[in-house]
Design a protein around this motif. Sequence first.
Motif, PDB file in Angstrom:
ATOM      1  N   VAL A 223       0.916  -1.222  -0.232  1.00  0.00           N
ATOM      2  CA  VAL A 223      -0.096   0.154  -0.077  1.00  0.00           C
ATOM      3  C   VAL A 223       0.280   1.533  -0.304  1.00  0.00           C
ATOM      4  O   VAL A 223       1.477   1.476   0.799  1.00  0.00           O
ATOM      5  CB  VAL A 223      -1.308  -0.189   1.337  1.00  0.00           C
ATOM      6  N   ILE A 224       0.846   2.064  -0.269  1.00  0.00           N
ATOM      7  CA  ILE A 224       1.985   3.448  -0.953  1.00  0.00           C
ATOM      8  C   ILE A 224       0.919   5.240  -1.544  1.00  0.00           C
ATOM      9  O   ILE A 224      -0.538   3.788  -1.891  1.00  0.00           O
ATOM     10  CB  ILE A 224       2.542   3.098  -2.510  1.00  0.00           C
ATOM     11  N   ALA A 225       0.949   5.108  -0.439  1.00  0.00           N
ATOM     12  CA  ALA A 225       0.565   6.834  -1.031  1.00  0.00           C
ATOM     13  C   ALA A 225       1.472   8.129  -1.841  1.00  0.00           C
ATOM     14  O   ALA A 225       2.192   7.980  -1.280  1.00  0.00           O
ATOM     15  CB  ALA A 225      -0.108   7.892  -0.116  1.00  0.00           C
ATOM     16  N   PHE A 226       1.442   8.460  -2.525  1.00  0.00           N
ATOM     17  CA  PHE A 226       2.026   9.888  -2.871  1.00  0.00           C
ATOM     18  C   PHE A 226       1.288  10.839  -2.292  1.00  0.00           C
ATOM     19  O   PHE A 226       0.051  11.151  -2.563  1.00  0.00           O
ATOM     20  CB  PHE A 226       1.966  10.066  -4.585  1.00  0.00           C
ATOM     21  N   ALA A 227       1.658  11.421  -1.016  1.00  0.00           N
ATOM     22  CA  ALA A 227       0.338  12.562  -0.121  1.00  0.00           C
ATOM     23  C   ALA A 227       1.321  13.771  -0.269  1.00  0.00           C
ATOM     24  O   ALA A 227       2.948  12.884  -0.018  1.00  0.00           O
ATOM     25  CB  ALA A 227       0.152  11.488   0.934  1.00  0.00           C
ATOM     26  N   THR A 228       1.054  14.942   0.286  1.00  0.00           N
ATOM     27  CA  THR A 228       1.906  15.719   0.503  1.00  0.00           C
ATOM     28  C   THR A 228       0.591  17.161   0.848  1.00  0.00           C
ATOM     29  O   THR A 228      -0.586  16.505   1.233  1.00  0.00           O
ATOM     30  CB  THR A 228       2.216  16.673  -0.231  1.00  0.00           C
ATOM     31  N   GLN A 229       0.558  18.110   2.067  1.00  0.00           N
ATOM     32  CA  GLN A 229      -0.421  19.160   2.106  1.00  0.00           C
ATOM     33  C   GLN A 229       0.018  20.348   1.625  1.00  0.00           C
ATOM     34  O   GLN A 229      -1.277  21.093   1.484  1.00  0.00           O
ATOM     35  CB  GLN A 229       0.013  19.643   3.675  1.00  0.00           C
ATOM     36  N   LYS A 230       1.207  20.600   0.761  1.00  0.00           N
ATOM     37  CA  LYS A 230       0.986  21.340  -0.242  1.00  0.00           C
ATOM     38  C   LYS A 230       0.545  20.825  -1.498  1.00  0.00           C
ATOM     39  O   LYS A 230       0.506  19.696  -2.340  1.00  0.00           O
ATOM     40  CB  LYS A 230       2.325  21.638  -0.570  1.00  0.00           C
ATOM     41  N   GLY A 231      -0.371  21.762  -1.995  1.00  0.00           N
ATOM     42  CA  GLY A 231      -1.573  21.538  -3.544  1.00  0.00           C
ATOM     43  C   GLY A 231       0.183  21.686  -4.525  1.00  0.00           C
ATOM     44  O   GLY A 231       0.275  22.502  -4.262  1.00  0.00           O
ATOM     45  N   GLY A 232      -0.458  21.407  -5.449  1.00  0.00           N
ATOM     46  CA  GLY A 232       0.012  21.639  -7.069  1.00  0.00           C
ATOM     47  C   GLY A 232       1.249  20.981  -7.293  1.00  0.00           C
ATOM     48  O   GLY A 232       2.597  20.743  -7.938  1.00  0.00           O
ATOM     49  N   MET A 233       1.436  19.547  -6.295  1.00  0.00           N
ATOM     50  CA  MET A 233       2.940  18.831  -6.143  1.00  0.00           C
ATOM     51  C   MET A 233       2.696  16.831  -7.444  1.00  0.00           C
ATOM     52  O   MET A 233       3.701  16.720  -7.012  1.00  0.00           O
ATOM     53  CB  MET A 233       3.427  18.528  -5.034  1.00  0.00           C
TER      54      MET A 233
ATOM     55  N   SER B 206      -4.747  17.808   2.697  1.00  0.00           N
ATOM     56  CA  SER B 206      -4.835  18.058   4.165  1.00  0.00           C
ATOM     57  C   SER B 206      -5.195  17.234   4.971  1.00  0.00           C
ATOM     58  O   SER B 206      -5.727  16.348   5.356  1.00  0.00           O
ATOM     59  CB  SER B 206      -5.919  19.132   4.439  1.00  0.00           C
ATOM     60  N   ILE B 207      -3.776  16.922   6.106  1.00  0.00           N
ATOM     61  CA  ILE B 207      -3.847  16.386   7.635  1.00  0.00           C
ATOM     62  C   ILE B 207      -4.519  16.344   8.124  1.00  0.00           C
ATOM     63  O   ILE B 207      -4.988  15.683   8.903  1.00  0.00           O
ATOM     64  CB  ILE B 207      -1.910  16.485   7.915  1.00  0.00           C
TER      65      ILE B 207
END
Length: 256
Positions: free
Chosen positions: A22-32, A123-124
Amino acid sequence: MTPQVEPQQAGTPAESIQRPTVIAFATQKGGMGKTTLSVLVASWLHYKRGIKVALLDVDSSQLSVYNQRISEHEHMDAETAAKLDEQDIEPYKILSGGPGDVPLLLSQLPANVQLVLVDMPGSIDVEGYEVAISKLDYLIVPMETSRYAVTTGFSYLNAIRELDLVPAERCRVVWNRYKPSRDGEIADQLDQSFAQYGFKSLKSRIPQRDSYQDSTNLSTLFPMPTSYLRNSGLKELFAEIESLLLTTNNDGRTTK
């Protein structure tokens, strides 16, 4: 008709992947590029590499991947339908919900799934975020080398580690919208800085290309054209994801 999949790389046969990663590409900054990378990886590995993929779209404010699949079916013409039939590989499953639904969605997947990609909210602070992120084997954080993107990305990684949701050794940074002449030296320096905190960076670096947003490339029913892979960093990214699948299968870790 025999499925048209790429020959397996030495040492990375799909048959050796016995349990889902199970993998996620994730971050809180939009447009990444988290959603774009999720779709590109899912489609290439499923349709070209013969790896059984599923995608959980739990970015409930948009459900952009889930809606993309619906739109592709609704607007399918005869030519596209014939191409899909010729491909002779069932489209990968896309399930939708909120982040708190991830445990249930995982339980609903076919038994033969080998890779699950989770499209997370931006968003976290979204309810259920911790539940979803805690189910990951690997968290991959896309970043640009700008100060704001790096600061936001590093803060996000630190928050994940401090909440004990994903261990630092299973977090990765991937440089996206990368320009070697502009970003090479600073990316190398940042890789060293992240390593001091236990965060590794992927070797693949993805350059800026407007073509990644083309509907042909972002299809959930077909892989991006092979011609787009040249000097894209994506071929290397796909190979690194495969390596993570094998690592997960070889280290004895069980799905949480």
